[in-house]
Motif scaffolding. Structure first.
Motif, short mmCIF file in Angstrom:
data_model
loop_
_atom_site.label_atom_id
_atom_site.label_comp_id
_atom_site.label_asym_id
_atom_site.label_seq_id
_atom_site.Cartn_x
_atom_site.Cartn_y
_atom_site.Cartn_z
N ASP A 1 0.84 -1.20 0.00
CA ASP A 1 0.00 0.00 0.00
C ASP A 1 0.87 1.25 0.00
O ASP A 1 2.07 1.19 0.25
CB ASP A 1 -1.00 0.00 1.16
CG ASP A 1 -0.33 -0.09 2.52
OD1 ASP A 1 0.84 0.29 2.64
OD2 ASP A 1 -0.99 -0.54 3.47
N LEU A 2 0.25 2.37 -0.29
CA LEU A 2 1.00 3.63 -0.42
C LEU A 2 1.60 4.06 0.91
O LEU A 2 2.67 4.69 0.94
CB LEU A 2 0.08 4.73 -0.96
CG LEU A 2 0.77 5.99 -1.49
CD1 LEU A 2 1.81 5.66 -2.53
CD2 LEU A 2 -0.26 6.96 -2.06
N VAL A 3 0.94 3.72 2.01
CA VAL A 3 1.50 4.02 3.33
C VAL A 3 2.88 3.39 3.47
O VAL A 3 3.83 4.02 3.94
CB VAL A 3 0.56 3.52 4.45
CG1 VAL A 3 1.28 3.54 5.79
CG2 VAL A 3 -0.69 4.38 4.53
N THR A 4 3.00 2.15 3.06
CA THR A 4 4.27 1.44 3.15
C THR A 4 5.33 2.12 2.30
O THR A 4 6.48 2.30 2.73
CB THR A 4 4.10 -0.02 2.70
OG1 THR A 4 3.23 -0.70 3.61
CG2 THR A 4 5.43 -0.74 2.64
N ILE A 5 4.97 2.49 1.07
CA ILE A 5 5.95 3.11 0.16
C ILE A 5 6.46 4.43 0.72
O ILE A 5 7.67 4.70 0.72
CB ILE A 5 5.31 3.31 -1.23
CG1 ILE A 5 5.01 1.96 -1.88
CG2 ILE A 5 6.23 4.13 -2.13
CD1 ILE A 5 4.28 2.06 -3.19
#
Length: 345
Positions: free
Chosen positions: A231-235
């Motif tokens: 997910d974008l949070v991880t990136i």
């Protein structure tokens, strides 16, 4: 100052190696790490007590980590390791050579990041109909395969379709292949996880269906998965960590004359340790530099989720990678189940 509430923070990963294993005691998990031809393998036996601490089912987990399978030589190495590890895993799960198998591919074949399961099953050698017709040469196991698609396309729960296939074929054990979700960019399409703990289809994207496990199906369920999304949070959170690694690398090599001859694009610092002091982090990122990784992730979640921007992301070369991964898993399973399997590809 904004207060980060960690009580609502949850890591959502399908990979046991990404869990907080350091929080476990020696009696909670039996772990062994080794390499086969420079491919890393991690064996874990999670006990009941350990499973309670991680909120993950107790059982056997095997994780194979690699860098790239688009290269032909590397592909052959990873396939060889997968076969070796999976054969041993079958033995560890008390699967006998005479046990028949049903191989199921979960996912949506029309959505590339989710197509790993169906495409891998397309490579499976099915023999059940041959066993029903007469004698089959020694060295082959009775196998059948099935792609149940997704509930949104069929209108039928995936678990119900699989139960129907089990009732019809009466297999000794079930192999499920599925695309997973990671919380580490470096593991996307570069990790194979094997477990005997079952799976909940759709859990990686919050679309939980009925559990597929020994408890619900009555036969051993072996799950093979590869993370294809983050997910974008991880990136974004990982980017902060790479910023620290980048500056650590630059500062520690500031007097290295040879480094000045290396283009920026060729300076790989992804595995370089974070050597920055807290003061240096504050100078680089201000208030955010005071936050831990968990607090950074929670802050990003608070920013992105209310505006529906926590996107699921997959690598740009996912089409080719899924083709290679599905071929590797399909042929690897065939070679593990059938002693005399000799593919032409």
């Amino acid at each position: 100052m904004h207060t980060i509430n960690l009580s609502n923070h949850e890591y959502r990963t399908d990979l046991v190696v990404e869990e907080r294993l350091e929080s476990l005691a020696a009696e909670d998990i039996n772990k062994k790490c080794y390499e086969i031809d420079h491919i890393q393998v991690e064996e874990m036996n999670l006990t009941v007590e350990g499973s309670k601490k991680l909120n993950r089912k107790a059982g056997l987990y095997r994780t194979i980590s690699f860098q790239d399978i688009t290269d032909k030589d590397q592909y052959k190495k990873v396939e060889k390791v997968f076969i070796q590890v999976f054969k041993q895993f079958l033995a560890d799960c008390n699967i006998k050579d005479s046990d028949s198998a049903l191989i199921v591919g979960l996912g949506n074949e029309h959505s590339t990041p989710d197509a790993l399961g169906p495409k891998a099953v397309d490579q499976i050698l099915v023999t059940r109909h041959l066993f029903q017709l007469g004698d089959v040469e020694k060295g082959y196991r009775e196998t059948c395969a099935f792609n149940p698609d997704v509930t949104g396309s069929t209108g039928i729960e995936t678990g119900e379709l699989i139960k129907g296939a089990i009732n019809a074929s009466k297999p000794g054990f079930l192999i499920v292949i599925d695309a997973l979700k990671a919380t580490n960019i470096e593991r996307v399409t570069k990790t194979i996880q094997i477990s005997n703990t079952g799976i909940i289809p759709g859990s990686g994207v919050g679309n939980n269906r009925d559990e597929l496990s020994y408890e619900t199906l009555g036969i051993p369920v072996l799950v093979i998965g590869v993370p294809t999304i983050v997910d974008l949070v991880t990136i974004v959170a990982d980017t902060f960590q790479y910023i620290y690694k980048h500056f650590s690398y630059k500062i520690d090599h500031i007097d290295d004359a040879k480094l000045k001859l290396v283009p920026e694009s060729r300076q790989n610092y992804s595995h370089y340790p974070d050597t920055l002091s807290q003061k240096e982090k504050n100078e680089i990122l201000g208030v955010v530099g005071n936050l831990s990784l968990e607090e950074v992730k929670q802050l990003i979640k608070e920013v992105l989720i209310p505006i529906n921007y926590n996107l699921m992301v997959t690598p740009k070369e996912i089409d080719f990678t899924i083709e290679r991964l599905s071929l590797l898993l399909g042929n690897g399973i065939n070679k593990s189940l059938h002693e005399h399997f000799n593919p032409t590809k």
